[in-house]
Motif scaffolding. Structure first.
Motif, short mmCIF file in Angstrom:
data_model
loop_
_atom_site.label_atom_id
_atom_site.label_comp_id
_atom_site.label_asym_id
_atom_site.label_seq_id
_atom_site.Cartn_x
_atom_site.Cartn_y
_atom_site.Cartn_z
N GLY A 515 95.18 12.25 -19.88
CA GLY A 515 96.34 12.34 -18.66
C GLY A 515 96.94 13.52 -19.05
N SER A 516 97.37 14.10 -20.49
CA SER A 516 98.09 15.02 -20.82
C SER A 516 97.46 16.51 -21.08
N THR A 518 95.41 18.46 -19.42
CA THR A 518 95.52 19.71 -18.38
C THR A 518 96.86 20.48 -18.72
N PRO A 519 97.93 20.12 -18.82
CA PRO A 519 99.08 20.70 -19.15
C PRO A 519 98.94 21.09 -20.38
N PRO A 567 107.46 31.79 -21.67
CA PRO A 567 108.57 30.77 -21.66
C PRO A 567 108.10 29.58 -20.56
N THR A 568 107.13 29.78 -19.76
CA THR A 568 106.85 28.71 -18.70
C THR A 568 106.15 27.56 -19.45
N GLY A 571 108.50 24.51 -20.01
CA GLY A 571 108.26 23.51 -18.82
C GLY A 571 107.19 22.57 -18.56
N LEU A 572 106.05 22.70 -19.54
CA LEU A 572 104.95 21.95 -19.40
C LEU A 572 105.13 20.66 -20.51
N PRO A 574 107.22 18.16 -21.05
CA PRO A 574 107.41 16.91 -20.57
C PRO A 574 106.36 16.12 -19.74
N ALA A 575 105.45 16.86 -19.37
CA ALA A 575 104.09 16.51 -18.65
C ALA A 575 103.04 16.04 -19.97
N SER A 578 104.31 12.79 -21.46
CA SER A 578 104.48 11.47 -20.82
C SER A 578 103.18 10.62 -21.09
N THR A 579 103.44 9.36 -20.95
CA THR A 579 102.19 8.45 -20.94
C THR A 579 101.51 8.64 -19.59
N ARG A 582 102.60 6.34 -15.14
CA ARG A 582 102.57 6.77 -13.68
C ARG A 582 101.46 7.56 -13.15
N LEU A 583 100.46 7.91 -13.98
CA LEU A 583 99.12 8.17 -13.20
C LEU A 583 98.36 7.35 -12.55
N PRO B 341 91.66 9.86 -16.13
CA PRO B 341 93.03 10.42 -16.24
C PRO B 341 93.38 11.90 -15.61
N MET B 348 97.73 12.64 -8.40
CA MET B 348 99.42 12.35 -8.30
C MET B 348 100.09 13.58 -8.11
N GLU B 556 107.39 5.85 -7.18
CA GLU B 556 106.60 6.28 -8.45
C GLU B 556 106.29 7.82 -8.07
N GLN B 564 107.51 15.19 -14.31
CA GLN B 564 106.54 15.87 -14.84
C GLN B 564 106.27 17.17 -14.02
N PRO B 567 110.33 19.74 -14.33
CA PRO B 567 110.76 20.17 -15.51
C PRO B 567 110.21 21.74 -15.83
N THR B 568 109.34 22.01 -14.99
CA THR B 568 108.44 23.29 -15.18
C THR B 568 109.82 24.48 -14.46
N GLY B 571 111.15 26.61 -17.13
CA GLY B 571 110.34 27.63 -17.88
C GLY B 571 110.38 28.84 -16.89
#
Lengths: 592, 592
Positions: A515-516, A518-519, A567-568, A571-572, A574-575, A578-579, A582-583, B341, B348, B556, B564, B567-568, B571
């Motif tokens: 789930g994480s 791609t970011p 720097p972007t 911003g990634l 937290p994603a 995350s677990t 939420r997905l 995922p 999402m 949700e 998620q 937060p970007t 950045g």
């Protein structure tokens, strides 16, 4: 006359200063090659592409490949001329075995040729690209007879190659292949089944097409372990080794696609077509993997190439198009839009990403070459691991970013960008496939957090990050690069946090790991691009053989990337952390 | 049968709980309207769109508008049926003056109708959209006679409207208009000139087209101050007020575009066409601005609409398409890709952004209505300022994000997404214009950091941020929304830092101000979306009249956005805080 300027100096700079071409050519394996020869060839290829190939790009889009009721596929006339020029040039054979007509050059030199071809005409470039893949597979797994019979003509592109993998309703799931192979008793096999998405599966540019087809032999186990690879020529060779009887491998239709109209995407029907096993029975998947790294790297390269063509077009437009008064210009005068700050941002963003992508792809190619050229198995494995780590980054980052860069290039054209005649839209359309084929970018991300992160429990990546920390320290002492230094250190810290987190859950929570993914790929890929651009920026302080203005531009571009794009990644985070809860919180009715 | 499900509950929820429809309808201005009536109409419009309009979308793309040698433009047959249904329904008249056949409903109700129309068929929806703009202009600036003559038929869409602004080589630079208007001496004028990019400038859906044309009268001052607006009907009305003699306003060609093929983008030739002045001479630009807010909001809405259609298609595909085994599923079984995922993340992300965009656009519309309905001038001005602030955010964010969301929707389809028959590519192509027209997103960003930030020296924005801080505090006490609370506080702090910086340089460094404008728009727009989603999330704790599952889904989706996506913005801060130095460091040769 073409509107395309081959970035010959940029390629030379990245090869020499970032990808360490000198070190590669100092190995015994490539001792017969010198850097100047490679650079001279790249320049010559560039002239060929500008004169012969780049002008055909628009025909590919407007005329495109055309399928006819008899199953034939005809290509635009200009493609024929360009392809004949390509065959005559011999450039395609450069990286291959000299036994079959190649020059045993390193892969990085083939990447440079590919870049220029792809930028000139992405659709047409797919024909030699697929042929390269088929050459690799036959060279690595074919019998001596198969190599001797097929490779010489394929190295010149007189015969082209294809890869027949996907079946209707199978997509990326190779294990679902149902095409059958039955022995004829004479060493040949009868191949029966349907394949889809077969690039250049049929066309009239070459006298022969060599299909590599994945199929199941009788009694083979289910899934990927029961798959074998077969060589199925469009024309079965006669006693003299020339194309003879037409084989039962035909194109029943081609797809109507968003872009790359000049590349026929074929539905292929094999109806007891005659084929020959390549390598061992049931080794089809392993054989496929031989080509996979090269193919994925080449698709990443497409992202770089199409971005560059789109960028050059937008840069020209921004200089030509006058609108509004620039800040400080006399009121009422019209200024070229390149003078407007937001247009500048769009241009610099493209310039910086293109430099970044070139560093990534060429460094990746050099790592493949270094693995090939290594003095011993340990060194080879170390380079191979680095190359393997970078493959999903090269493929995923360059193709995602290319969608964004071709969009920026279109945006610079304003309303004219939406009008097809301008050409900006073609790049936007053509580019869109690259994030999908050769394993969707979702699959690249899964590969990164799965196989690639697992290598030495993440150490392949963290050791690379160590070198970036060292470069950040070096940057701090160079005039004008202090901001880049600060951001690079911060990004590396972010990348470490993200990596440690994923390593910590890899064994226990695969759903969150994926789930994480791609970011995470974007975060790591952007950081790796910055780490390589740091090397480029450092090199500008003492590199020789380049214009001062050129070096200054490379430094600015790297600094812009470091200060404003890198720097972007923060911003990634937290994603990534995350677990997956939420997905999966919503069911399908709630999602609607 | 259509594949589109109108989001009737989502619209009701956002209207009631986020845009405070109840407060709006409690005003004297809209006292004759009740919320249930609006929701019932939206539901009825939804059924109409599903049955009549949504099925025509593909015809628009494949058949498209067709130009003929005689200057006529014919539309697909299915468009005729759908448009006749639209005219018969009377839905288009809803927000307009009851004196001319409208129902005096608030603009937010028209936005809901527009959303559903645009999602069903973006290309066709442009016809009523342009007509609305022309109605606004004639209503606000036309003479009583013009209003009485033209508005009734335009409110029903029996007669459609256009806006003729852009000229070849003028683009966004309205001051460069050269079309001439010369008095005939009888109150009418002779209009002569060429206009480009005229949406629905010619078509066969209606018996009459009312062109509003910007032109220069003799001796008028240069630039925007010398521009006047003229009403030029396709057919000059006869003595009975019916379309009579064909006017010399003709379509000389239509553009071949990347998308919205069903919307004819016309080159219009006015050759001493007969027209009438609308409003005062030299007030053409001011008249134009009357329509601009509504038009920009509607284009922002297009971003929401096309995202939703593309999303629904991708959600369906993700449920239908089986590939690979989901984590935990028996080995060798095939799972719908919605179980993977990374596909979930793509879904999402779309779901959350669509909710966010809907909050933004409807809140923006409500602010326009509240300004209209305010009890006094101060209150009206306050709402107007909020609406004005939000316009570049609605337009810029929704249309940029739509390019990203339609790309995600396409990506979920894998290779099938690149094949036109699937339909995913049409949304990707159609959407691409929205970031360009009605002022490119670069112009929106300039408007934000220029005019909009200057309002009360930034206080309009910072007061909005204050309310977000309050919401963040409220979120902190709601189960499962702690993470959203934390991120919202952080994003607001980032937004304040960015805003204070731009305010500090606005007077001294316009180049850096504009150079930072695009990342700033994304930063502020994303933060405002999150602040509105916070309101939605808080409302889920006590809103009545919705399914529990629906409310849980809204919560949700908001939490996912907050944790998620939001937060970007952090950045983006370094790019906002940067000077323009690096943007201008390279000259054009170095950029190449």
């Amino acid at each position: 006359m073409s509107d395309y300027t081959p970035p010959v100096d940029d390629i030379r700079f990245v090869m020499n200063e970032v990808a360490d071409l000198g070190d590669l050519l100092a190995t015994e394996r490539f001792g017969h090659v010198d850097a100047d020869t490679i650079h001279d060839i790249v320049a010559e290829v560039g002239r060929f592409m500008v004169d012969v190939v780049a002008p055909t790009n628009v025909d590919g889009d407007r005329i495109g490949a055309q399928w006819h009721d008899d199953g034939s596929v005809t290509m635009p006339e200009s493609f024929h001329t360009a392809f004949q020029g390509w065959v005559a040039s011999g450039f395609g054979a450069m990286p291959f075995d000299s036994e079959f007509g190649g020059a045993d050059f390193p892969w990085i030199s083939a990447i440079a040729v590919q870049e220029l071809f792809t930028t000139s005409n992405m659709a047409l470039s797919l024909c030699p690209l697929l042929t390269q893949g088929a050459i690799d597979a036959i060279h690595a797994h074919g019998s001596d007879e198969q190599r001797a019979t097929y490779l010489p003509k394929m190295l010149t592109s007189e015969w082209t190659g294809t890869m027949n993998l996907t079946e209707p309703h199978a997509g990326s799931d190779v294990g679902a292949v149902t095409t059958k192979a039955e022995p004829n008793g004479d060493g040949s096999w009868k191949i029966t089944g349907s394949k889809i998405f077969i690039t250049f599966g049929e066309h009239d540019l070459a006298e022969q097409i060599i299909h590599l087809v994945l199929a199941r032999t009788p009694g083979s186990p289910p899934g990927t372990k029961g798959i074998s690879m077969f060589l199925v020529p469009k024309f079965v060779l006669d006693a003299d080794g020339n194309p003879g009887e037409r084989n039962a491998a035909t194109c029943s239709s081609i797809e109507h696609k968003l872009g790359i109209h000049g590349s026929p995407t074929c539905v292929m029907q094999f109806e007891e077509a005659t084929g020959w096993l390549v390598g061992n029975e049931h080794d089809g998947m392993r054989n496929m993997f031989t080509m996979m790294n090269n193919a994925r790297l080449s698709v990443g390269l497409q992202g770089l190439s199409v971005s560059d063509r789109a960028y050059q077009r937008s840069l020209q437009y921004a200089q030509d198009r006058e609108q509004g008064s620039a800040i400080g210009a006399p009121k009422g005068t019209s200024s070229p839009i390149i003078e407007h700050p937001d247009v500048r941002r769009m241009l610099m963003t493209q310039r910086a990403w293109i430099d970044a992508m070139r560093c990534l792809v060429y460094t990746n190619a050099a790592a493949l070459d270094r693995s090939d050229a290594a003095a011993d198995a340990d060194e080879s494995r170390a380079w191979r691991e680095l190359a393997d780590l970078m493959i999903p980054l090269s493929k995923g980052i360059c193709t995602d970013v290319c969608n964004e860069m071709t969009s920026l290039a279109l945006q610079i054209h304003g309303g004219m960008g939406f009008v097809e005649e301008t050409g900006a839209a073609q790049h936007y359309r053509d580019a869109r496939i690259a994030a999908i084929y050769e394993g969707t970018n979702g699959i690249q991300a899964a590969d990164l957090v799965g196989r690639k992160l697992a290598m030495r429990n993440g150490a392949v990546l963290t050791e690379l990050l160590d070198t970036f920390d060292q470069r950040a320290a070096t940057l701090a002492d160079i005039d004008g690069l202090g901001g880049f230094s600060t951001q690079l250190s911060a990004a590396v810290a972010t990348a470490r946090t993200a990596t440690e987190h994923l390593l910590s859950i890899a064994g226990t929570d695969p759903r969150s790991l994926l789930g994480s993914s791609t970011p995470y790929l974007r975060l790591i890929g952007t950081t790796v691009c910055a780490g390589l651009l740091a090397k480029a920026a450092i090199a500008t302080t003492d590199a020789e053989g380049y214009d001062a203005g050129f070096l200054a531009a490379k430094r600015e571009s790297a600094a812009f990337f470091g200060e404003q794009i890198l720097p972007t990644v923060n911003g990634l985070l937290p994603a990534v952390l995350s677990t997956s809860d939420r997905l999966y919180a919503l069911d399908a009715t709630q999602l609607l």
